[in-house]
Enzyme design. Structure first.
Site, PDB file in Angstrom:
ATOM      1  N   LYS A 190       3.007 -16.184  -3.173  1.00 30.63           N
ATOM      2  CA  LYS A 190       3.070 -17.017  -4.533  1.00 30.63           C
ATOM      3  C   LYS A 190       4.360 -17.672  -5.056  1.00 30.63           C
ATOM      4  CE  LYS A 190      -1.115 -15.976  -6.556  1.00 30.63           C
ATOM      5  NZ  LYS A 190      -2.195 -14.936  -6.191  1.00 30.63           N
ATOM      6  N   PHE A 226      -7.651  -7.852  -5.426  1.00 33.27           N
ATOM      7  CA  PHE A 226      -7.664  -9.205  -5.025  1.00 33.27           C
ATOM      8  C   PHE A 226      -6.590  -9.376  -4.009  1.00 33.27           C
ATOM      9  CE2 PHE A 226      -6.709 -13.693  -4.660  1.00 33.27           C
ATOM     10  CZ  PHE A 226      -8.304 -14.163  -4.738  1.00 33.27           C
ATOM     11  N   ASP A 242       0.184  -5.267  -1.188  1.00 29.91           N
ATOM     12  CA  ASP A 242      -0.020  -6.680  -1.509  1.00 29.91           C
ATOM     13  C   ASP A 242       0.990  -7.048  -2.847  1.00 29.91           C
ATOM     14  OD1 ASP A 242      -0.732  -9.056  -2.164  1.00 29.91           O
ATOM     15  OD2 ASP A 242      -2.876  -8.549  -2.094  1.00 29.91           O
TER      16      ASP A 242
HETATM   17  C1  LIG Z   1      -2.937 -14.937  -5.216  1.00 30.28           C
HETATM   18  C2  LIG Z   1      -3.018 -13.498  -4.567  1.00 30.28           C
HETATM   19  C3  LIG Z   1      -3.670 -13.508  -3.014  1.00 30.28           C
HETATM   20  C4  LIG Z   1      -4.229 -14.562  -2.467  1.00 30.28           C
HETATM   21  O1  LIG Z   1      -2.984 -15.559  -2.294  1.00 30.28           O
HETATM   22  P1  LIG Z   1      -3.347 -17.150  -1.711  1.00 30.28           P
HETATM   23  O2  LIG Z   1      -2.280 -17.727  -1.423  1.00 30.28           O
HETATM   24  O3  LIG Z   1      -4.183 -17.767  -2.642  1.00 30.28           O
HETATM   25  O4  LIG Z   1      -4.166 -16.931  -0.286  1.00 30.28           O
HETATM   26  C5  LIG Z   1      -3.686 -12.266  -2.518  1.00 30.28           C
HETATM   27  N1  LIG Z   1      -3.172 -11.178  -3.226  1.00 30.28           N
HETATM   28  C6  LIG Z   1      -2.808 -11.156  -4.364  1.00 30.28           C
HETATM   29  C7  LIG Z   1      -2.209  -9.929  -5.032  1.00 30.28           C
HETATM   30  C8  LIG Z   1      -2.851 -12.251  -5.191  1.00 30.28           C
HETATM   31  O5  LIG Z   1      -2.430 -12.381  -6.574  1.00 30.28           O
END
Ligand SMILES: *Cc1c(COP(=O)(O)O)cnc(C)c1O
Length: 393
Positions: A245, A129, A216
């Site tokens: 986050k 994701f 990420d």
């Molecule tokens: C939540 C998340 C995203 C997206 O972040 P947003 O602030 O909602 O755009 C991307 N990568 C990972 C691994 C995430 O957990």
């Protein structure tokens, strides 16, 4: 149950919170809930942490926003601190995880073109994701998230998560690859962990092939796994790191960090953000990082993680239907043998906030500040719920 004027992007639970303190949230009736989700890994220091509140109040009274056409003191301070903690050289500030990944994707493409690769391709993972923008939903390994938004963005190829052989095969067959983008542990995908030693091997493959290793760490970063960033457990450094986050504890901020050649690719005009790195968001993030350090939260996360994992394993050992308990710091997953979205509502009735992801995985993302008695309360509520759910009663 939800306002008709709001677009239906979320199937919302029938509860609304009015205030919070530490790991606790209070609804509009004054009822108290144990927050084991932290706004999906955002409220790392819990709710209303005095250090964060104080920093925001002070900064708001002084200066909220200027523009990236000027120098910004808080951004410079945060850049120094964050790069130091992440062992990176330079940072671009934005406002979300998706934007941090967008910056990483743009870096990979600039890097490819610099190497005269006309169609630079990024390897991404199954079940990953990376966000909801067009490029990041394309990078995301979920058809559900992509469906209806075609045409998708070109320049991605996919591999199974944690499969070195698959990556080596792509290396042999695809000369357009310029980078690999992956989560050090998949959050949304079901709390999936990499095999031991995987990142180190991947680092070697990337070096061999001159690929950028891009991690990420939107969910795993900023202390969530018991290190500032998850790759530090393996003593491996990526070329690019995206995070967001937990960084601002709820004030929107994202960061794309880089080292080496990847840190030199953006030039004035090649990327930007109106809000990114504004004084308010940076003041909040500075307070978050300084507090994680001052309160020794990395070691605390490791201790609480070990306690929760061993208790979950012990208490759920004989529950048929529990497939596996796994976790990385305070990113914890309990995989069941059946869809269990209903558990979220059942937990809510017991005043406990949890999440279910990938259909069958109960995910816990408690605030990093969770105390032992609160962890015990979490276990005392959650374990019987799972047991009952698995019995089908
Ligand atoms: C939540 C998340 C995203 C997206 O972040 P947003 O602030 O909602 O755009 C991307 N990568 C990972 C691994 C995430 O957990």
């Amino acid at each position: 149950m939800t306002q008709p004027t709001l677009m239906s992007t979320y199937g919302r639970l029938p509860v609304m919170f009015e205030r919070g303190e530490g790991v606790w949230l209070y609804d509009t009736e004054g009822v108290r809930y144990l927050d084991a989700l932290s706004g999906v890994a955002v409220n790392a220091l819990g709710h209303a942490h005095p250090a964060v509140v104080g920093a925001i109040q002070e900064q708001a009274a002084r200066l909220i926003h200027t523009s990236n056409v000027y120098r910004i003191q808080r951004q410079e301070e945060l850049g120094d601190l964050l790069c130091g903690l992440a062992e990176m050289e330079r940072v671009f500030f934005c406002n979300s995880g998706a934007e941090a990944n967008e910056a990483a994707i743009k870096l990979a493409r600039l890097y490819g073109h610099r190497r005269n690769i006309e169609r630079p391709t990024i390897i991404v993972m199954e079940k990953s994701f990376h966000g909801r923008t067009m490029a990041t939903l394309t990078a995301t390994g979920s058809r559900k998230i992509q469906a209806g938004f075609e045409p998708l963005v070109a320049g991605f190829t996919r591999a199974p998560y944690g499969d070195m052989e698959a990556l080596r095969t792509i290396a042999r067959n695809n000369p357009d690859v310029v980078a690999v983008l992956l989560e050090p542990a998949q959050g949304e995908g079901g709390v999936n962990l990499l095999p031991a030693g995987f990142l180190r091997e991947l680092r070697e493959l990337c070096d061999e092939r001159s690929w950028l290793l891009m991690l990420d760490e939107v969910q795993t970063g900023n202390g969530r796994t018991g290190a500032w960033f998850a790759y530090q457990h393996d003593k491996v450094l990526p070329d690019v790191v995206a995070t967001a986050k937990g960084l601002g504890n709820g004030v929107p901020i994202g960061a794309c960090m880089a080292r080496g050649i990847a840190a030199e690719l953006f030039q004035p005009g090649s990327h930007g953000s109106t809000f990114g790195g504004n004084p308010l968001a940076c003041a909040a993030a500075l307070a978050v990082l300084r507090t994680i350090d001052a309160e020794n939260l990395l070691a605390h996360v490791t201790r609480e993680s070990e306690f929760l994992l061993s208790e979950l394993r012990a208490r759920l050992a004989d529950v048929p239907g529990v497939v596996e308990v796994r976790g990385f710091g305070l990113l914890l997953g309990i995989e069941l043998d059946r869809p269990c979205g209903e558990l979220v509502r059942q937990a809510l009735e017991q005043k406990l906030l949890i999440n279910v992801t990938a259909d069958r995985v109960v995910r816990l993302l408690p605030p990093l500040i969770i105390q032992r008695t609160e962890s015990e309360q979490l276990l005392d509520t959650l374990c019987p719920l799972i047991e009952q759910f698995c019995k089908g009663t």
